[in-house]
Scaffold this motif. Structure first.
Motif, short mmCIF file in Angstrom:
data_model
loop_
_atom_site.label_atom_id
_atom_site.label_comp_id
_atom_site.label_asym_id
_atom_site.label_seq_id
_atom_site.Cartn_x
_atom_site.Cartn_y
_atom_site.Cartn_z
N GLU A 273 0.82 -1.35 0.13
CA GLU A 273 -0.19 0.03 0.06
C GLU A 273 0.90 1.16 -0.04
N GLY A 274 0.84 1.91 -1.16
CA GLY A 274 1.86 3.04 -1.14
C GLY A 274 3.14 2.68 -1.27
N ASP A 275 3.94 3.27 -0.40
CA ASP A 275 5.37 2.87 -0.31
C ASP A 275 5.68 1.62 0.66
N SER A 276 4.69 1.29 1.39
CA SER A 276 4.87 0.09 2.44
C SER A 276 4.71 -1.21 1.73
N HIS A 277 5.50 -2.05 1.99
CA HIS A 277 4.89 -3.51 1.49
C HIS A 277 5.28 -4.49 2.54
#
Length: 335
Positions: free
Chosen positions: A83-87
């Motif tokens: 999600e966005g820059d987080s994984h």
């Protein structure tokens, strides 16, 4: 920053590599499931190691906490997400005994003859490479029947009950078929002291006011014995038909066993405590005895740890959720 003790390593070991850097862990261990389960999650920085050395679905694995194996089995699921820059990525699986739980047993003519429980279980578990620990198998079965479509575990469990044994694993890759032999932990779980949260299930649903055990003795003579549970309505009656000829004393013992085990199974406590160890270097595991002091739950005394859920994340730290039951819940059935 994570609140859990980062000095306690969580290791996922596959055939090719040892993986660390997990941010969350859930391990479920129980006397009531023959294949324990786990899930581990890594995100952001931790994922770089996994990208360099990808974990393969279907790999043999071990989960090790503070040097102690708690799972010895297979990786069955992978769940990547972002999600966005987080994984993040998580893996889950079960003990090696899972194949015997899922797979239909394949035995010539669907029956074995003149075998002990240990011999039959070893033959049923052989295709899965699982060792059987059954030190007291009891008398031989003249005919050990496996019904069409029945799994190896179902066949083992149904015959183990006839010998007063339970079937479980301990994270060692071994199927244990034993009488419960709990170890005293020396721990007292006390309300307001070391219990983070607690709940109880107190049920009369599977209990009866009168238990009648009947059997046929020599010739056409029939014997019967009756015991009562004063806590339950007398209109609730259960008739137990013994599988072998019994005298009145044996029938009474069988009826009393039914009453005690049903009462024990109708009273369970769920207790959550901080940390994974009940004493230095000793993980919470099933088959431990503890003393519970919790007036608000309405139950207490010496209880057996039937299951343990070990978890850790960056909000609650390392936790152990214990399900407690009276030891009579696992009392061996009179033979």
């Amino acid at each position: 920053m994570p609140r859990y003790n980062s000095s306690i390593p969580i290791l996922l070991e596959t055939e090719s590599k040892l993986y660390t850097g997990w941010e969350s862990l859930n391990v479920s261990l129980s006397l009531e499931q023959a294949s324990n389960t786990f899930s581990v999650t890594a995100s952001d920085a931790g994922k770089a190691e996994l990208q360099q050395h990808p974990i393969q679905l279907g790999s043999r694995c071990r989960v090790v906490i503070a040097g102690q194996p708690v799972i010895n089995g297979w990786i069955e699921d992978c769940n990547p997400s972002y999600e966005g820059d987080s994984h993040s990525i998580s893996f889950s699986g079960r003990d090696v005994t899972c194949d015997a739980i899922d797979s239909s047993a394949q035995i010539p003519n669907q029956e074995l003859h003149n075998v002990t429980l240990a011999e039959a279980a070893s033959q049923l578990m052989q295709p899965y490479g699982v060792t059987v620990d059954c030190p007291e198998p009891g008398a031989k079965f003249a005919k050990f029947v496996i019904n069409d479509g029945e799994t190896g575990f179902q066949a083992i469990e149904s015959h183990a009950k006839q010998r007063g044994l339970i079937v479980y694993t301990l994270g060692d890759g071994v199927l244990h078929i034993r009488k419960p032999n709990p170890k005293n932990s020396g721990v007292t779980l006390q309300e307001g002291i070391n219990i983070l949260k607690a709940s109880a299930t107190l049920s009369h649903k599977d209990r009866f006011g009168t238990y009648i055990s009947k059997s046929q003795s020599t010739g056409n003579n029939r014997t019967a014995s009756e015991v009562t549970d004063p806590a339950i309505r007398s209109s609730r009656v259960m008739i137990v038909r013994a599988e072998k000829a019994n005298d009145a004393a044996s029938n009474r013992e069988r009826a009393q066993w039914e009453m005690r085990t049903r009462k024990a199974n109708g009273e369970r406590a769920s207790i959550t405590v901080q940390g994974w160890h009940y004493s230095p270097g000793k993980l919470w595991l099933p088959n431990l005895l503890v003393t519970l002091k919790s007036p608000r739950l309405g139950m207490g005394g010496e209880l057996l740890v039937a299951s343990v859920a070990l978890s850790v994340d960056d909000s609650g730290g390392s936790l152990s959720a214990l399900e407690l039951v009276h030891p009579d819940a696992y009392a061996a059935e009179p033979q």
